[in-house]
Design an enzyme around this catalytic site. Sequence first.
Site, PDB file in Angstrom:
ATOM      1  N   HIS A 170       0.834  -1.209   0.000  1.00 54.27           N
ATOM      2  CA  HIS A 170       0.000   0.000   0.000  1.00 54.27           C
ATOM      3  C   HIS A 170       0.868   1.258   0.000  1.00 54.27           C
ATOM      4  CE1 HIS A 170      -3.026   2.970   1.102  1.00 54.27           C
ATOM      5  NE2 HIS A 170      -2.278   3.311   2.127  1.00 54.27           N
ATOM      6  N   HIS A 175       1.472   5.298  -1.988  1.00 56.09           N
ATOM      7  CA  HIS A 175       1.807   6.658  -1.520  1.00 56.09           C
ATOM      8  C   HIS A 175       3.130   7.219  -2.028  1.00 56.09           C
ATOM      9  CE1 HIS A 175      -1.418   7.455   1.280  1.00 56.09           C
ATOM     10  NE2 HIS A 175      -1.316   6.242   1.778  1.00 56.09           N
ATOM     11  N   GLU A 216      -5.927   9.554  -0.250  1.00 55.51           N
ATOM     12  CA  GLU A 216      -6.147   8.109  -0.094  1.00 55.51           C
ATOM     13  C   GLU A 216      -7.081   7.531  -1.151  1.00 55.51           C
ATOM     14  OE1 GLU A 216      -4.890   5.712   1.715  1.00 55.51           O
ATOM     15  OE2 GLU A 216      -3.666   6.909   3.059  1.00 55.51           O
ATOM     16  N   SER A 235      -3.252   0.900  -4.655  1.00 57.14           N
ATOM     17  CA  SER A 235      -2.601  -0.286  -4.100  1.00 57.14           C
ATOM     18  C   SER A 235      -3.560  -1.464  -3.989  1.00 57.14           C
ATOM     19  CB  SER A 235      -2.015   0.047  -2.720  1.00 57.14           C
ATOM     20  OG  SER A 235      -3.010   0.582  -1.876  1.00 57.14           O
TER      21      SER A 235
HETATM   22 FE   LIG Z   1      -2.709   5.231   3.038  1.00 57.02          FE
END
Ligand SMILES: [Fe+2]
Length: 298
Positions: A170, A175, A216, A235
């Site tokens: 993730h 990110h 997000e 992700s």
């Molecule tokens: Fe996150």
Amino acid sequence: MKETERIVEYGVPIDAQTMIEPPDAAELELEPGHPGLGDETYIARRKELFALCRRHRLERLGPPLIEYTAEETRIWREVSPKLDELHRKHACSIYLKGKDDLAITQAEIPQLRTISERLERETNMHLVPAEGALPYRTFYEYIAQRGFPVTQFIRHGSHPEFTPEPDMIHDCLGHVPPLMNQDYAELLTLIGKAAATTPHGDQVLALKRFSWFSIEFGLIEEAGETKVFGAGILSSTGEIPRSLFSAQATRRPFATEVVIATDYDPSQMQKDFFIAPSLPFLRRELEALVRRFNIPVL
Ligand SMILES: [Fe+2]
């Protein structure tokens, strides 16, 4: 709203003060239903990485070098090519450029220390090792100092395409790539400064929702097409098509007033998505919000 009043998060009333003084979990906790529960080897490995990363975070030592196991590498090699195929079709250009420039490979799990050094040269951001998900305010306190907290463990191998908590797939494949973009880095650090500075729990919650529906789980317009912007979507092989095409999900224009009033459930596949017209638009909206909240960080 007074600090003694309660605010609603994830459908549950909470004391607004917990947004300002979040709890600090000093030991590994896997939530009920976690696929790793009952696997002693997995839990032992998670405890080892938890202690190592927590120490490196608290002592400000930077990401530790990790020798990944054959099983961890197997999971990375299984998930990352599937994600990459979806990224090439649906990810926004900021993400794709960062991913290519960082040369994150599908064959080996990257060392975050190396990536952190590269980010520092490019956008003056660095990576902070995190033992697990940090509370929102703690997370954004690091970001205010241009440090992005990242986990260094890998999800359980029984469900390689699912993780109930942020893991390295993730963080690293969601990110980290856009941190190579200067405008993105500035947007993030402004959220961080605002969230770390305000004394009001309801304002922290509003900023948390602003980040959730952009950083997000946000979508973004690009040359007349809707592209994926948020790390939580990027992700997950399930969330990418769902966010763009599913009839069970809503896609609305990003309107800050609506976004900060929208609750969500982080433990489920998402059903509400907001489409931002551009990165400069998000920056302007964030600045307007910070001014309206009278947070002295501009
Ligand atoms: Fe996150």
